[in-house]
Scaffold this motif. Structure first.
Motif, mmCIF file in Angstrom:
data_model
loop_
_atom_site.group_PDB
_atom_site.id
_atom_site.type_symbol
_atom_site.label_atom_id
_atom_site.label_comp_id
_atom_site.label_asym_id
_atom_site.label_seq_id
_atom_site.Cartn_x
_atom_site.Cartn_y
_atom_site.Cartn_z
ATOM 1 N N VAL A 20 52.406 32.651 46.307
ATOM 2 C CA VAL A 20 51.424 32.473 45.213
ATOM 3 C C VAL A 20 49.979 31.958 45.606
ATOM 4 N N HIS A 21 50.217 30.725 46.089
ATOM 5 C CA HIS A 21 48.903 30.113 46.573
ATOM 6 C C HIS A 21 48.206 30.542 47.640
ATOM 7 N N VAL A 22 48.773 31.215 48.532
ATOM 8 C CA VAL A 22 48.136 31.628 49.608
ATOM 9 C C VAL A 22 47.080 32.960 49.009
ATOM 10 N N LEU A 23 47.941 33.751 48.138
ATOM 11 C CA LEU A 23 47.085 34.749 47.511
ATOM 12 C C LEU A 23 46.178 34.466 46.704
ATOM 13 N N ARG A 74 64.902 38.539 37.898
ATOM 14 C CA ARG A 74 64.300 39.630 37.830
ATOM 15 C C ARG A 74 62.705 39.397 37.546
ATOM 16 N N LEU A 75 62.342 38.569 36.773
ATOM 17 C CA LEU A 75 60.731 38.270 37.055
ATOM 18 C C LEU A 75 60.383 37.788 38.168
ATOM 19 N N LEU A 76 61.188 36.913 38.953
ATOM 20 C CA LEU A 76 60.510 36.662 40.154
ATOM 21 C C LEU A 76 60.450 37.686 41.222
ATOM 22 N N ILE A 77 61.268 38.788 40.994
ATOM 23 C CA ILE A 77 61.291 39.811 42.087
ATOM 24 C C ILE A 77 59.972 40.586 41.418
ATOM 25 N N LEU A 78 59.802 40.718 40.103
ATOM 26 C CA LEU A 78 58.613 41.468 39.634
ATOM 27 C C LEU A 78 57.567 40.623 40.079
ATOM 28 N N CYS A 79 57.301 39.549 40.126
ATOM 29 C CA CYS A 79 56.309 38.731 40.501
ATOM 30 C C CYS A 79 55.950 38.912 42.194
ATOM 31 N N CYS A 80 56.781 39.112 42.866
ATOM 32 C CA CYS A 80 56.667 39.188 44.293
ATOM 33 C C CYS A 80 56.342 40.443 44.661
ATOM 34 N N LEU A 81 56.792 41.688 44.051
ATOM 35 C CA LEU A 81 56.484 42.993 44.057
ATOM 36 C C LEU A 81 55.149 43.210 43.619
ATOM 37 N N GLY A 82 54.830 42.702 42.412
ATOM 38 C CA GLY A 82 53.465 42.647 42.061
ATOM 39 C C GLY A 82 52.493 41.967 42.824
ATOM 40 N N MET A 83 52.511 41.117 43.509
ATOM 41 C CA MET A 83 51.672 40.203 44.148
ATOM 42 C C MET A 83 51.438 41.063 45.543
ATOM 43 N N SER A 95 35.238 49.844 45.446
ATOM 44 C CA SER A 95 34.175 49.377 44.717
ATOM 45 C C SER A 95 34.374 47.815 44.037
ATOM 46 N N VAL A 96 33.248 47.390 43.498
ATOM 47 C CA VAL A 96 33.308 46.075 42.942
ATOM 48 C C VAL A 96 34.406 46.227 41.397
ATOM 49 N N TYR A 97 34.292 47.369 40.967
ATOM 50 C CA TYR A 97 35.267 47.668 39.402
ATOM 51 C C TYR A 97 36.667 47.833 40.162
ATOM 52 N N MET A 98 36.840 48.394 41.097
ATOM 53 C CA MET A 98 38.264 48.575 41.629
ATOM 54 C C MET A 98 38.701 47.521 42.135
ATOM 55 N N LEU A 99 37.948 46.523 42.795
ATOM 56 C CA LEU A 99 38.297 45.180 43.205
ATOM 57 C C LEU A 99 38.585 43.982 41.989
ATOM 58 N N GLY A 100 37.801 44.209 40.982
ATOM 59 C CA GLY A 100 37.890 43.582 39.613
ATOM 60 C C GLY A 100 39.272 43.993 39.205
ATOM 61 N N ALA A 101 39.611 45.122 39.129
ATOM 62 C CA ALA A 101 40.844 45.545 38.414
ATOM 63 C C ALA A 101 41.947 45.075 39.389
ATOM 64 N N ALA A 102 41.682 45.173 40.673
ATOM 65 C CA ALA A 102 42.867 44.946 41.365
ATOM 66 C C ALA A 102 43.223 43.137 41.624
ATOM 67 N N LEU A 103 41.998 42.312 41.535
ATOM 68 C CA LEU A 103 42.059 40.926 41.069
ATOM 69 C C LEU A 103 42.678 40.558 39.871
ATOM 70 N N ALA A 104 42.400 41.329 38.923
ATOM 71 C CA ALA A 104 43.167 41.203 37.568
ATOM 72 C C ALA A 104 44.586 41.330 37.570
ATOM 73 N N PHE A 105 44.979 42.370 38.398
ATOM 74 C CA PHE A 105 46.509 42.880 38.500
ATOM 75 C C PHE A 105 47.118 41.618 39.351
ATOM 76 N N LEU A 106 46.328 41.097 40.311
ATOM 77 C CA LEU A 106 47.015 40.295 41.327
ATOM 78 C C LEU A 106 47.261 38.860 40.327
ATOM 79 N N GLY A 107 46.228 38.640 39.451
ATOM 80 C CA GLY A 107 45.959 37.279 38.636
ATOM 81 C C GLY A 107 47.362 37.371 37.675
ATOM 82 N N LEU A 108 47.756 38.464 37.029
ATOM 83 C CA LEU A 108 48.840 38.720 36.103
ATOM 84 C C LEU A 108 50.060 38.667 37.112
ATOM 85 N N ALA A 109 50.112 39.266 38.353
ATOM 86 C CA ALA A 109 51.448 38.751 38.816
ATOM 87 C C ALA A 109 51.823 37.630 39.507
ATOM 88 N N LEU A 110 50.599 36.750 39.818
ATOM 89 C CA LEU A 110 50.596 35.439 40.320
ATOM 90 C C LEU A 110 51.292 34.537 39.113
#
Length: 161
Positions: A20-23, A74-83, A95-110
């Motif tokens: 989590v903290h590496v990512l 289950r949530l920890l598995i979801l967390c790891c898969l999502g990360m 693109s910057v927009y795709m990067l922004g969406a991906a970083l938002a998704f990463l934050g949700l998973a983390l």
């Protein structure tokens, strides 16, 4: 004395905490390379970093609720898969927009990790203090090693790796 299952839970949950903290910190290390590739200002990429941080924090309350309802494992598995998926999408961003969406998704998973991992350890561990010590150590190792590891990988293979 902890049984094998308990030791595995502590080890895996601590390793997940480290990742989590590496990512969480990897984006900041690669920021200059990302800015050069996309031709984006540091202000724009700083806003994206805030999106990552905001979604990381935003997820905590719903993750705690869902962990109580559906189980921490289950949530920890979801967390790891999502990360993992989010990190791949960050690396594939075009693109910057795709990067922004991906970083938002990463934050949700983390953000799933802290309430869920803590609840799991508190429920499973017989020696809670020691177990939380290992859990904290896993996160701190991720914070210490993550930026160095990200920098070395980015230097030799590019920020997308």
């Amino acid at each position: 004395m902890a049984d094998r299952f308990e030791k595995q839970v502590i080890a895996y949950t601590s390793a997940c905490h480290g990742m989590v903290h590496v990512l969480e910190l990897a984006y900041g290390v690669a920021l200059v390379s990302i800015a050069q590739e996309f031709g984006a200002s540091l202000l724009t990429l700083g806003v994206l970093a805030n999106i990552l941080g905001f979604t990381f924090g935003l997820t905590a309350l719903p993750a705690g609720f869902l962990a109580d309802r559906f189980g921490e494992r289950r949530l920890l598995i979801l967390c790891c898969l999502g990360m993992g998926v989010a990190a791949i999408v960050v690396g594939l961003s075009t693109s910057v927009y795709m990067l922004g969406a991906a970083l938002a998704f990463l934050g949700l998973a983390l953000g799933i990790y802290h309430p869920t991992g803590s609840a799991y350890i508190a429920r499973v561990a017989s020696q809670r203090g020691l177990a939380f010590g290992y859990l904290g150590m896993g996160g701190n190792i991720g914070q210490a090693v993550g930026p160095l590891m990200t920098g070395v990988i980015a230097a030799f293979m590019g920020w997308r790796a």
